[in-house]
Design a protein around this motif. Structure first.
Motif, PDB file in Angstrom:
ATOM      1  N   TYR A 202       0.832  -1.204   0.000  1.00 43.70           N
ATOM      2  CA  TYR A 202       0.000   0.000   0.000  1.00 43.70           C
ATOM      3  C   TYR A 202       0.870   1.259   0.000  1.00 43.70           C
ATOM      4  O   TYR A 202       0.650   2.198  -0.776  1.00 43.70           O
ATOM      5  CB  TYR A 202      -0.902   0.026   1.237  1.00 43.70           C
ATOM      6  CG  TYR A 202      -2.122  -0.858   1.181  1.00 43.70           C
ATOM      7  CD1 TYR A 202      -2.647  -1.299  -0.030  1.00 43.70           C
ATOM      8  CD2 TYR A 202      -2.762  -1.241   2.352  1.00 43.70           C
ATOM      9  CE1 TYR A 202      -3.772  -2.104  -0.067  1.00 43.70           C
ATOM     10  CE2 TYR A 202      -3.888  -2.050   2.324  1.00 43.70           C
ATOM     11  CZ  TYR A 202      -4.390  -2.487   1.117  1.00 43.70           C
ATOM     12  OH  TYR A 202      -5.502  -3.279   1.095  1.00 43.70           O
ATOM     13  N   GLU A 205       2.993   1.870  -3.159  1.00 37.21           N
ATOM     14  CA  GLU A 205       2.159   2.262  -4.305  1.00 37.21           C
ATOM     15  C   GLU A 205       1.810   3.742  -4.254  1.00 37.21           C
ATOM     16  O   GLU A 205       1.478   4.335  -5.290  1.00 37.21           O
ATOM     17  CB  GLU A 205       0.876   1.441  -4.321  1.00 37.21           C
ATOM     18  CG  GLU A 205       1.068   0.006  -4.777  1.00 37.21           C
ATOM     19  CD  GLU A 205      -0.208  -0.798  -4.685  1.00 37.21           C
ATOM     20  OE1 GLU A 205      -0.355  -1.765  -5.446  1.00 37.21           O
ATOM     21  OE2 GLU A 205      -1.070  -0.460  -3.824  1.00 37.21           O
ATOM     22  N   ASN A 261      -0.672   5.292  -6.739  1.00 38.00           N
ATOM     23  CA  ASN A 261      -2.011   5.093  -6.190  1.00 38.00           C
ATOM     24  C   ASN A 261      -2.966   4.495  -7.217  1.00 38.00           C
ATOM     25  O   ASN A 261      -3.918   5.135  -7.661  1.00 38.00           O
ATOM     26  CB  ASN A 261      -2.585   6.420  -5.664  1.00 38.00           C
ATOM     27  CG  ASN A 261      -1.890   6.898  -4.410  1.00 38.00           C
ATOM     28  OD1 ASN A 261      -1.750   6.151  -3.447  1.00 38.00           O
ATOM     29  ND2 ASN A 261      -1.426   8.145  -4.428  1.00 38.00           N
ATOM     30  N   SER A 265      -5.265  -1.781  -5.747  1.00 41.38           N
ATOM     31  CA  SER A 265      -3.938  -2.095  -5.231  1.00 41.38           C
ATOM     32  C   SER A 265      -3.578  -3.544  -5.532  1.00 41.38           C
ATOM     33  O   SER A 265      -4.441  -4.422  -5.626  1.00 41.38           O
ATOM     34  CB  SER A 265      -3.902  -1.870  -3.718  1.00 41.38           C
ATOM     35  OG  SER A 265      -2.723  -2.398  -3.151  1.00 41.38           O
TER      36      SER A 265
END
Length: 422
Positions: A202, A205, A261, A265
């Motif tokens: 997360y 990214e 983003n 994901s």
């Protein structure tokens, strides 16, 4: 609009070394469900969003030299370090079991580790850091996703590799552990990753980009993961405490990836399921089709080829049987008369050859169908019990050589030495 240039040091390169150990040779070490996915996920993130010049991934589905044994990890890591220069960035990632001695020295357990003697068969994190120091690297980041179970004083004492060693003129030398001593690293059944690695993904990214400048730095990532893990622990009533350990005074932060983003994901994307009902249906419908669709292409081709030849042979035998049956049913004998015994003999000589050919064709057709049933059954057995290449060497060993031109993530060129499915 092109992204801003993220690096002033155009001459420096970026190296990633990723290790995932899901299965251990010693049965007393519990196998880990998500370690392989963790390693593949980190590999993809570094490759897709970090413009790393080289990423080397060691998994248990690779070639012999890329399986995560102790000698392979050390030798392959040293081989990669030999290509580095002091200003290059090295990111090391490990997912698997780990132990710690009572001096708080952490040891990573490769697949051939002996739990009765973990300090000799394991790999000390500080030994790996010492290897980076020998090459005078200034930017080194370790991510360790492993349980760190405390050992009592009866165990062997780990060597203090770094007691007299100092990293001079370093920008960052840091190890980011998934949990503190005495706590466990949890797996996430929903995503198929470890919780720690899930939040690493997360963050890398882009969710960790707290100042919204399009860059994810190490400090931003560590702050994001630690805070996210606190919230996760509170929500799930479990305790996992990630933390960082610095081995040098940090003079500058280090950019790890650029913030993208994505809408979905990698940690939330559906995981590849080799037993997906779609693959199973294909394998039931036509032997080998399911194996081929889920990535076992060579095995799938063999099954499909043999089954196709079997179908062709069975079709030939069916046509032969049908032809012989028609010939038998249309055979003309001598009408009955007073000389009954002679009539029976003549009819036997005239019709029996047709009947024998029909029975022979029937037997051959039955054998062909039995072979097809056996092949189909072997295909089902292979699909469900042998798994998606659990021990078969499939070339998952990943060694990427990339050259970035201009901007990070833009106009990247390079070659992939080995195929890897994400």
């Amino acid at each position: 609009m092109q992204p801003l240039c993220l690096f002033a040091e155009t001459a420096s390169k970026r190296f990633g070394f990723v290790v995932g150990v899901s299965e251990y040779k010693d049965l007393s070490l519990v196998n880990l469900k998500t370690a392989k996915n963790d390693a593949l996920g980190m590999t993809k993130i570094l490759f897709s969003y970090g413009s790393y010049n080289r990423i080397q991934t060691l998994l248990q589905e690779g070639s012999t030299k890329s399986t995560p044994t102790k000698i392979n990890i050390i030798s392959q890591f040293e081989s990669m370090l030999e290509e580095t220069k002091p200003d290059d960035l090295v990111v090391f990632y490990f997912s698997g079991h780990g132990v710690v001695d009572y001096n708080d020295k952490v040891y990573l357990l490769p697949e051939d580790a002996n739990p009765q003697n973990p300090f000799e068969t394991g790999i000390a994190v500080e030994q790996l850091l010492e290897m980076t120091r020998r090459f005078q690297l200034k930017r080194v980041v370790f991510f360790i996703d492993a349980c760190r179970n405390p050992e009592d004083s009866k165990g062997d004492i780990g060597r203090r590799y770094l007691e007299t060693v100092q990293f001079k003129d370093s920008e960052i030398i840091s190890v980011f552990y998934s949990t503190k001593v005495g706590y466990s690293s949890f797996e996430d059944p929903k995503s198929g990753y470890g919780i720690f690695t899930k939040y690493l993904i997360y963050g890398l990214e882009g969710r960790a980009d707290s100042n919204y400048n399009g860059e994810v730095t190490y400090s931003e990532l560590s702050n994001y993961v630690i805070q996210s893990m606190k919230e996760w622990s509170k929500e799930n009533q479990k305790i996992q405490k990630p933390y960082t350990k610095e081995y040098a005074e940090k003079s500058e932060d280090t950019i790890l990836t650029y913030a993208v983003n994505p809408e979905t994901s990698l940690a939330d994307a559906p995981m590849f399921n080799p037993y997906n009902p779609t693959y199973a249906f294909r394998s039931f419908l036509y032997p080998g089709w399911g194996q081929y669709a889920r990535g076992q292409e060579e095995k799938g081709k063999i099954y499909m080829s043999i089954f196709t030849l079997g179908l062709m042979y069975a079709g030939y035998q069916f046509n032969q049987y049908r032809s012989d049956k028609e010939a038998y049913e249309s055979a003309i004998g001598i009408p009955p008369n007073s000389r009954v015994s002679e009539t029976i003999v003549f009819n036997y000589l005239l019709i029996e050859p047709y009947r024998q050919r029909m029975e022979s064709s029937r037997a051959s057709l039955s054998q062909a169908l039995n072979v097809l049933v056996l092949l189909w059954s072997a295909n089902v057995f292979d699909f469900y019990l042998l798994g998606p290449n659990p021990k078969e060497k499939t070339g998952v060993f990943l060694d990427l050589d990339m050259e970035s031109q201009g901007y990070m993530g833009v106009n990247r060129i390079g070659k992939v030495g080995y195929a890897l499915r994400f």
